[in-house]
Design an enzyme around this catalytic site. Sequence first.
Site, PDB file in Angstrom:
ATOM      1  N   CYS A   4     -24.859  27.963  44.113  1.00  0.00           N
ATOM      2  CA  CYS A   4     -24.994  26.703  43.372  1.00  0.00           C
ATOM      3  C   CYS A   4     -25.090  25.536  44.360  1.00  0.00           C
ATOM      4  CB  CYS A   4     -23.804  26.514  42.439  1.00  0.00           C
ATOM      5  SG  CYS A   4     -23.724  24.870  41.701  1.00  0.00           S
ATOM      6  N   CYS A   7     -22.042  23.223  44.269  1.00  0.00           N
ATOM      7  CA  CYS A   7     -20.874  23.877  44.875  1.00  0.00           C
ATOM      8  C   CYS A   7     -20.990  23.828  46.400  1.00  0.00           C
ATOM      9  CB  CYS A   7     -20.742  25.311  44.396  1.00  0.00           C
ATOM     10  SG  CYS A   7     -20.076  25.464  42.711  1.00  0.00           S
ATOM     11  N   ASP A  30     -27.462  10.154  44.537  1.00  0.00           N
ATOM     12  CA  ASP A  30     -28.571  11.047  44.196  1.00  0.00           C
ATOM     13  C   ASP A  30     -29.637  10.967  45.291  1.00  0.00           C
ATOM     14  OD1 ASP A  30     -29.656  12.377  41.271  1.00  0.00           O
ATOM     15  OD2 ASP A  30     -31.150  12.008  42.844  1.00  0.00           O
ATOM     16  N   ASN A  84     -27.749  15.596  31.647  1.00  0.00           N
ATOM     17  CA  ASN A  84     -28.782  16.467  31.099  1.00  0.00           C
ATOM     18  C   ASN A  84     -28.200  17.868  30.935  1.00  0.00           C
ATOM     19  OD1 ASN A  84     -30.749  14.388  31.164  1.00  0.00           O
ATOM     20  ND2 ASN A  84     -31.044  14.747  33.350  1.00  0.00           N
ATOM     21  N   HIS A  95     -24.900  22.784  37.460  1.00  0.00           N
ATOM     22  CA  HIS A  95     -23.485  22.465  37.722  1.00  0.00           C
ATOM     23  C   HIS A  95     -23.262  21.116  37.064  1.00  0.00           C
ATOM     24  CE1 HIS A  95     -19.935  22.318  40.794  1.00  0.00           C
ATOM     25  NE2 HIS A  95     -19.847  21.207  40.049  1.00  0.00           N
ATOM     26  N   HIS A  97     -22.889  17.579  35.871  1.00  0.00           N
ATOM     27  CA  HIS A  97     -22.904  16.326  36.624  1.00  0.00           C
ATOM     28  C   HIS A  97     -23.232  15.180  35.693  1.00  0.00           C
ATOM     29  CE1 HIS A  97     -26.879  18.255  36.889  1.00  0.00           C
ATOM     30  NE2 HIS A  97     -27.399  17.040  36.884  1.00  0.00           N
ATOM     31  N   HIS A  99     -24.831  11.430  35.776  1.00  0.00           N
ATOM     32  CA  HIS A  99     -25.582  10.419  36.505  1.00  0.00           C
ATOM     33  C   HIS A  99     -25.011   9.046  36.134  1.00  0.00           C
ATOM     34  CE1 HIS A  99     -29.232  13.050  37.318  1.00  0.00           C
ATOM     35  NE2 HIS A  99     -28.706  13.705  36.294  1.00  0.00           N
TER      36      HIS A  99
HETATM   37  P1  AMP Z   1     -30.546  16.952  36.648  1.00  0.00           P
HETATM   38  O1  AMP Z   1     -32.046  16.957  36.728  1.00  0.00           O
HETATM   39  O2  AMP Z   1     -29.979  16.155  35.531  1.00  0.00           O
HETATM   40  O3  AMP Z   1     -29.993  18.368  36.732  1.00  0.00           O
HETATM   41  O4  AMP Z   1     -30.048  16.184  37.946  1.00  0.00           O
HETATM   42  C1  AMP Z   1     -29.988  16.768  39.199  1.00  0.00           C
HETATM   43  C2  AMP Z   1     -30.052  15.650  40.186  1.00  0.00           C
HETATM   44  O5  AMP Z   1     -29.638  16.149  41.448  1.00  0.00           O
HETATM   45  C3  AMP Z   1     -31.450  15.054  40.386  1.00  0.00           C
HETATM   46  O6  AMP Z   1     -31.415  13.663  40.035  1.00  0.00           O
HETATM   47  C4  AMP Z   1     -31.728  15.270  41.870  1.00  0.00           C
HETATM   48  O7  AMP Z   1     -32.413  14.196  42.468  1.00  0.00           O
HETATM   49  C5  AMP Z   1     -30.332  15.445  42.438  1.00  0.00           C
HETATM   50  N1  AMP Z   1     -30.237  16.208  43.664  1.00  0.00           N
HETATM   51  C6  AMP Z   1     -30.833  17.396  43.941  1.00  0.00           C
HETATM   52  N2  AMP Z   1     -30.472  17.815  45.173  1.00  0.00           N
HETATM   53  C7  AMP Z   1     -29.636  16.872  45.671  1.00  0.00           C
HETATM   54  C8  AMP Z   1     -28.936  16.722  46.912  1.00  0.00           C
HETATM   55  N3  AMP Z   1     -29.005  17.634  47.893  1.00  0.00           N
HETATM   56  N4  AMP Z   1     -28.168  15.617  47.091  1.00  0.00           N
HETATM   57  C9  AMP Z   1     -28.096  14.678  46.125  1.00  0.00           C
HETATM   58  N5  AMP Z   1     -28.707  14.772  44.933  1.00  0.00           N
HETATM   59  C10 AMP Z   1     -29.480  15.837  44.714  1.00  0.00           C
HETATM   60 ZN    ZN Z   2     -21.577  24.818  41.121  1.00  0.00          ZN
END
Ligand code: AMP
Ligand code: ZN
Length: 111
Positions: A4, A7, A30, A84, A95, A97, A99
């Site tokens: 993940c 994680c 982000d 989302n 995982h 989250h 925003h």
């Molecule tokens: P979601 O599309 O709601 O699952 O959001 C996932 C978010 O994680 C997106 O806005 C990505 O830009 C962000 N994301 C993906 N990889 C990373 C990373 N390594 N560091 C910070 N944010 C990330």
């Molecule tokens: Zn996780």
Amino acid sequence: MSDCLFCKIVSGDIPSQKVYEDETVLAFRDINPQAPVHILVIPKTHIDSAAAITAQNSGVVAHCFEVIAQLGKDLAGGFRVVSNCGPDAGQTVPHLHFHILGGRPLAMEMA
Ligand code: AMP
Ligand code: ZN
């Protein structure tokens, strides 16, 4: 969960721009910001999504919102909290989250 992405951010295997951390919650910027302020708030324990919140794990989710309230204090004009859940909603990282989006007036459309 060893495969993940978030994680791995929690464990430090993948770097992140941390803005807050305590024993159970991490907040970081982000990587692809959609607003001048775009922070992700996550529980350190793996929860798949908002659809996997239960009476057993909701304590850490409540704590996520306490952290969101603290981080939001810097956003005088207001902010949006988005989670989302599942592919149709655009969840790309499985995982849980939240925003935090802010730093400018946001579009009124929710979907
Ligand atoms: P979601 O599309 O709601 O699952 O959001 C996932 C978010 O994680 C997106 O806005 C990505 O830009 C962000 N994301 C993906 N990889 C990373 C990373 N390594 N560091 C910070 N944010 C990330
Ligand atoms: Zn996780």
